[in-house]
Structure formats: C-alpha cells, structure tokens
Motif scaffolding. Structure first.
Motif, PDB file in Angstrom:
ATOM      1  N   ASP A 160       9.453  15.431  54.481  1.00 38.78           N
ATOM      2  CA  ASP A 160       9.359  14.369  55.488  1.00 38.78           C
ATOM      3  C   ASP A 160      10.661  13.575  55.493  1.00 38.78           C
ATOM      4  O   ASP A 160      11.590  13.867  54.739  1.00 38.78           O
ATOM      5  N   ASP A 161      10.730  12.550  56.323  1.00 43.00           N
ATOM      6  CA  ASP A 161      11.967  11.769  56.455  1.00 43.00           C
ATOM      7  C   ASP A 161      12.351  11.069  55.158  1.00 43.00           C
ATOM      8  O   ASP A 161      13.536  10.782  54.937  1.00 43.00           O
ATOM      9  N   ALA A 162      11.367  10.782  54.317  1.00 44.68           N
ATOM     10  CA  ALA A 162      11.649  10.052  53.079  1.00 44.68           C
ATOM     11  C   ALA A 162      12.088  10.963  51.939  1.00 44.68           C
ATOM     12  O   ALA A 162      12.455  10.484  50.866  1.00 44.68           O
ATOM     13  N   SER A 163      12.053  12.276  52.142  1.00 40.69           N
ATOM     14  CA  SER A 163      12.415  13.203  51.068  1.00 40.69           C
ATOM     15  C   SER A 163      13.875  13.031  50.670  1.00 40.69           C
ATOM     16  O   SER A 163      14.756  12.923  51.529  1.00 40.69           O
ATOM     17  N   ALA A 204      13.952  17.240  57.743  1.00 39.53           N
ATOM     18  CA  ALA A 204      12.565  16.769  57.746  1.00 39.53           C
ATOM     19  C   ALA A 204      11.740  17.718  58.615  1.00 39.53           C
ATOM     20  O   ALA A 204      12.163  18.126  59.689  1.00 39.53           O
ATOM     21  N   GLY A 225      10.858  14.088  45.443  1.00 38.10           N
ATOM     22  CA  GLY A 225      10.092  12.924  45.873  1.00 38.10           C
ATOM     23  C   GLY A 225       8.599  13.129  45.828  1.00 38.10           C
ATOM     24  O   GLY A 225       7.838  12.399  46.480  1.00 38.10           O
TER      25      GLY A 225
END
Length: 271
Positions: A160-163, A204, A225
């Motif tokens: 995802d974008d936070a990875s 992502a 993450g």
C-alpha cells in the motif's frame, strides 16, 4: 514422460488436460464409458474403459514403462488398490494417490513406507487446512508457502502507499536495508509478472513475492511494514470436513476455535 491416470472425473480430466497440453504421453483409465468418451473427444490422450484396480487394465495401459501413476478416483479403495498393483507390476513407477477418508490419515506414513508404497498421498481437505494455517501465520499475506522442509518461506504481500518499499528502486534496497534487505522473487502488477531487476521499482498496489529463511520471516516482514500478530481466536463458518479438520488443527496448537453450523445433528457430532 508417460503418465497413467486412474479416474476420468473432474480431477482426472483437468490433470489430463494440463499434461496433454505439455505434450506428455497420457493414458486414462475409468469404468465410466461416458467419461472416457468425453476425454477421448476433448483431449489428445489414450483412454481405456476399465477399473484402475484391474491388473489387466493397468497392463493394457503399459504400466511397466510408465513414469508416474496418478490414482485420483472418488474411491480411496480403488486408488489404494491401483497403487498396490502398480507397485507389484512396476516397482520403479512413482505413485500418487488421492485419499479423502479421515480415518486413513494416521496410516499415511505406513502406506508410503510399506506396501502399497505410495510416494505421495494427497488428502484435499488436509491440503486446504494446511494452506489456511500457512496464511494464518502471516494474516497480511495473499499467498505463502515453504521449501526445504519448511526452512525457507516465500510470501506474497500487497503493497500500500504506506509500505516502506513502495516506489523504491531495487537498486536502492541495499542502501536502505543493508545486508538485511528483502530478497524479491517476483512482482505482480496488473496481472503481469515482473522478474525484478535493479532498475525496477515497486509500486503501491503491487503483489510482491519475497523469499527468506523461516527463522528470519518476522524480521523481513517488519522491513516491509508488516507486523505479525499471533492468532488467538478463530470463528469457522461451516462444520463440514474441512471445518472440522481446521478446528482440530487449531485446537492442537491451543488456538480457540468456534464453529457455526446450520445442521443440528452435525453440531452434535462435532461437539
């Protein structure tokens, strides 16, 4: 390579189809003339109407020069007998049997080591339970499996974008993670398989497969993450054979399991 398949049902048909497309020499034995006719019309395979537990049918199929026997009928008895006879007629032929009876599970080891000398036994319900348990080890994973008797694992994670690695070129992995960098084996992006190289970047939405030693799995997941939270309670919807097997497996590892089942009689059996 020559392969004899006992059983022309859905399992046998699909296996024969795959092997025929790989240009293998395939012979299928089944007692049902209609199932045999369907195979003969659809696939480039040899078909014999007969019982896989018949020495004459196995001989007609050429069992003595067969590399692999796949016994995949709906009858455990026929599958075991086919392997027993194949072991007598052609000891060097590798034998795989589909066995669904739960009562036979404790005897799988003996069926391999002793007569009928089955090389590989597949119980569909047990395999499903194993897959579920593997996914439970890493709840964030889309896919997981192991090699070398469990010493090495592969895991598929959706980024995802936070990875921490989303948008990061592989050439930068060493600078970011040092020698502990995750070893990426494949990237699945919009249905396309990418074999990752230094100039490639993860994005992502990618399904990223990485490989690591099992003992280092939690450490590698943290780099991506992902944190592993141990599963303590499980709710199983359906008390069929798979649900019951899964509950037993969880209970053995002291994980609390509850089953929801609409059939009252089945509930009494499970309790």
């Amino acid at each position: 390579m020559k392969i004899v398949i006992i059983g022309a049902g859905e399992v046998g048909y699909n296996i024969a189809s795959r092997l025929a497309h790989e240009s293998k020499a395939v012979v299928v034995i089944d007692q049902d003339p209609q199932a045999c006719r369907r195979l003969a019309e659809d696939l480039d395979v040899q078909v014999i109407v007969g019982s896989g537990s018949s020495p004459s049918a196995l001989t007609e199929a050429g069992i003595r020069d067969t590399d692999i026997l796949l016994a995949v009928t709906d009858s455990d008895e026929i599958n075991i007998t086919a392997c027993l006879l194949a072991n007598q007629l052609s000891p060097l032929t590798r034998k795989l049997a589909r066995l669904r009876n739960e009562e036979l599970i404790p005897f799988h080891s003996n069926l391999k080591k002793e007569s009928p000398g089955i090389d590989t036994i597949i119980n569909p319900e047990v395999e499903v339970v194993k897959t579920i348990r593997k996914l439970m080890e890493v709840p964030e994973a889309r896919d997981t499996g192991d090699f070398l008797e469990g010493k090495v694992k592969y895991v598929g994670i959706r980024l995802d974008d936070a990875s921490p690695i989303a948008g990061l070129p592989l050439s930068e992995f060493h600078k970011r993670f040092g020698n502990d960098r995750p070893l990426l084996a494949a990237i699945i992006r919009e249905g396309e398989v990418i074999v990752p190289r230094g100039k490639d970047s993860t994005q992502a939405g990618d399904l990223v497969y990485f490989v690591c030693e099992t003992r280092n799995l939690e450490e590698k997941l943290k780099l991506l993450g992902v944190r592993i939270s141990p599963v303590k309670k499980v709710l199983i919807v359906g008390g069929g054979r798979i649900g019951a097997q899964l509950a037993k497996s969880l209970e053995a590892d002291k994980i609390e399991a509850k089953i929801i089942e609409s059939d009252l009689d089945r509930c009494h059996e499970l309790s």
